[in-house]
Motif scaffolding. Structure first.
Motif, PDB file in Angstrom:
ATOM      1  N   ASN A  91       0.814  -1.217   0.000  1.00 61.76           N
ATOM      2  CA  ASN A  91       0.000   0.000   0.000  1.00 61.76           C
ATOM      3  C   ASN A  91       0.845   1.263   0.000  1.00 61.76           C
ATOM      4  OD1 ASN A  91      -2.732  -0.613  -0.240  1.00 61.76           O
ATOM      5  ND2 ASN A  91      -2.865  -1.296   1.892  1.00 61.76           N
ATOM      6  N   SER A 133      -7.579  -4.603  -0.500  1.00 57.97           N
ATOM      7  CA  SER A 133      -8.391  -4.743   0.723  1.00 57.97           C
ATOM      8  C   SER A 133      -9.475  -5.802   0.583  1.00 57.97           C
ATOM      9  CB  SER A 133      -9.046  -3.406   1.081  1.00 57.97           C
ATOM     10  OG  SER A 133      -8.073  -2.401   1.281  1.00 57.97           O
ATOM     11  N   THR A 134     -10.023  -5.943  -0.619  1.00 61.48           N
ATOM     12  CA  THR A 134     -11.178  -6.827  -0.808  1.00 61.48           C
ATOM     13  C   THR A 134     -10.829  -8.164  -1.447  1.00 61.48           C
ATOM     14  OG1 THR A 134     -11.664  -5.934  -3.014  1.00 61.48           O
ATOM     15  CG2 THR A 134     -12.633  -4.794  -1.127  1.00 61.48           C
TER      16      THR A 134
END
Length: 383
Positions: free
Chosen positions: A6, A58-59
């Motif tokens: 990230n 994130s998903t």
């Protein structure tokens, strides 16, 4: 490698935003350089892809990776359109659409069938192919600004290589399925770091090339007479930087007869029309290697490299004859403007341009004194 996924994504996005702003600012100052606007659009789409990749991180939802991949490859396809604008001034919309569709298709199809790992392989593979292709295109265009454009091509290929590494690692680790995991390996980290370097470098180099183009355009404009489009006096003297004319060169000086009277009778706008017509006619009757110059006012010079007195006199006579037959119209009335000429030859080495012009001027004065509308060559034209 010292940075998490990230953090590297955020660094890439920050570099993209800064680059997008820089390119847009440069385009706003020079609207004719549309390739800057296209590249700004590419970077904006890449930023959207980075956001999509961050959401995917994130998903781990395949739809998010598909969206990110399609945005990324579309941006790289559009960058090819930026290249065509850079090299030709026109956006190649047809090839761009083909590249975008062909690149997106395997990403969408493999993702739709649930092969999220394979979809990621295709994202990296298509990106590598598009970047490598664009890098090659810039490599072929490097003659314009060899240093910066070669560097632009190299940065494209450096980014291409980083995507190839991603293809190899992802294909080895998760060839078909991600199994709920996000690709997070040395190749992905390297790709993101290279992306930051490449985006920043390419943006800066594009601005450099853009500034070089502006400088060349201004220099070229300073050598052109704005009324006729011919070379001006400065261009003439830059043609011979040492001030010497090579042996065998010829020079013709033309002067439109009674041009002041023509301006007084018909106005300066009409006089400008006559000047432009004469300049166009001179260009049409000289060789590619000859140099047509407007010295100023109604005086013109034609430089003939590797000529002869016979050729120079014949050319001057042909131009004089054509001008004498050329009919201009003013208030539905025919107007004829004649021209006188003087010819001089550099018959020995070491003759200065100033001397050759003076000799041709002396011959021109002889034409004027003898009744105008004629061509003369002084007997003392030898160097």
């Amino acid at each position: 490698m010292g940075f998490d996924y990230n953090s590297l994504l955020m660094a890439s996005g920050a570099a993209g935003i800064a680059l997008c702003f820089t390119l847009m600012s440069s385009w706003l100052r020079e609207r004719g350089s549309t390739f800057l606007l296209t590249w700004a659009l590419c970077i904006a789409i890449i930023i959207a892809a980075i956001v999509a990749f961050s959401v995917f991180h994130s998903t781990v939802n395949v739809l998010h990776s598909m969206l990110a991949g399609v945005l990324l490859t579309t941006a790289f396809a559009i960058s090819y359109g930026g290249f065509t604008q850079f090299s030709t001034g026109r956006f190649a919309s047809g090839p761009v659409v083909v590249l975008a569709v062909v690149s997106a298709a395997p990403i969408i199809v493999s993702g739709a069938f649930g092969f999220d790992g394979l979809s990621f392989v295709f994202i990296n593979a298509m990106s590598a192919l598009l970047l490598g292709f664009c890098g090659y295109q810039y490599w072929t265009a490097r003659a314009e600004s060899p240093g910066p454009i070669t560097a632009i091509a190299a940065l494209h290929w450096m980014l291409t290589l980083s995507y190839v590494f991603c293809v190899i690692v992802v294909a080895a680790e998760t060839p078909l399925y991600l199994d709920g995991r996000v690709p997070d390996n040395w190749a992905e980290a390297l790709n993101l770091m290279v992306s930051v370097i490449a985006l920043t470098g390419i943006g800066g180099l594009f601005v450099t090339v853009h500034q070089e183009r502006i400088s060349r355009r201004h220099r070229d404009a300073s050598l052109i007479d704005p009324l006729t489009g011919l070379n001006n006096r400065r261009a003439l003297f830059e043609r011979f930087p040492d001030g010497l004319v090579p042996q065998g060169a010829g020079l013709i000086v033309f002067d439109l007869d009674d041009f002041k009277g023509l301006n007084d009778r018909h106005g300066h706008a009409f006089g400008d029309t006559v000047l432009r017509s004469f300049a166009r006619m001179v260009e049409e009757n000289c060789r590619a290697e000859d140099m047509a110059v407007r010295l100023g006012g109604e005086e013109f010079v034609l430089v003939l490299p590797q000529s002869s007195a016979t050729h120079a006199l014949a050319l001057a006579e042909r131009i004089r004859s054509i001008m004498g037959r050329m009919i201009h119209t003013m208030d539905n009335q025919p107007v004829i403007c004649t021209v006188s000429a003087g010819v001089a030859m550099a018959e020995k080495p070491g003759l200065s341009l100033d001397t050759l012009i003076r000799k041709a001027d002396n011959a021109l004065y002889l034409s004027k004194r003898s009744g105008r509308n004629r061509v003369s060559q002084t007997a003392s034209s030898a160097a």
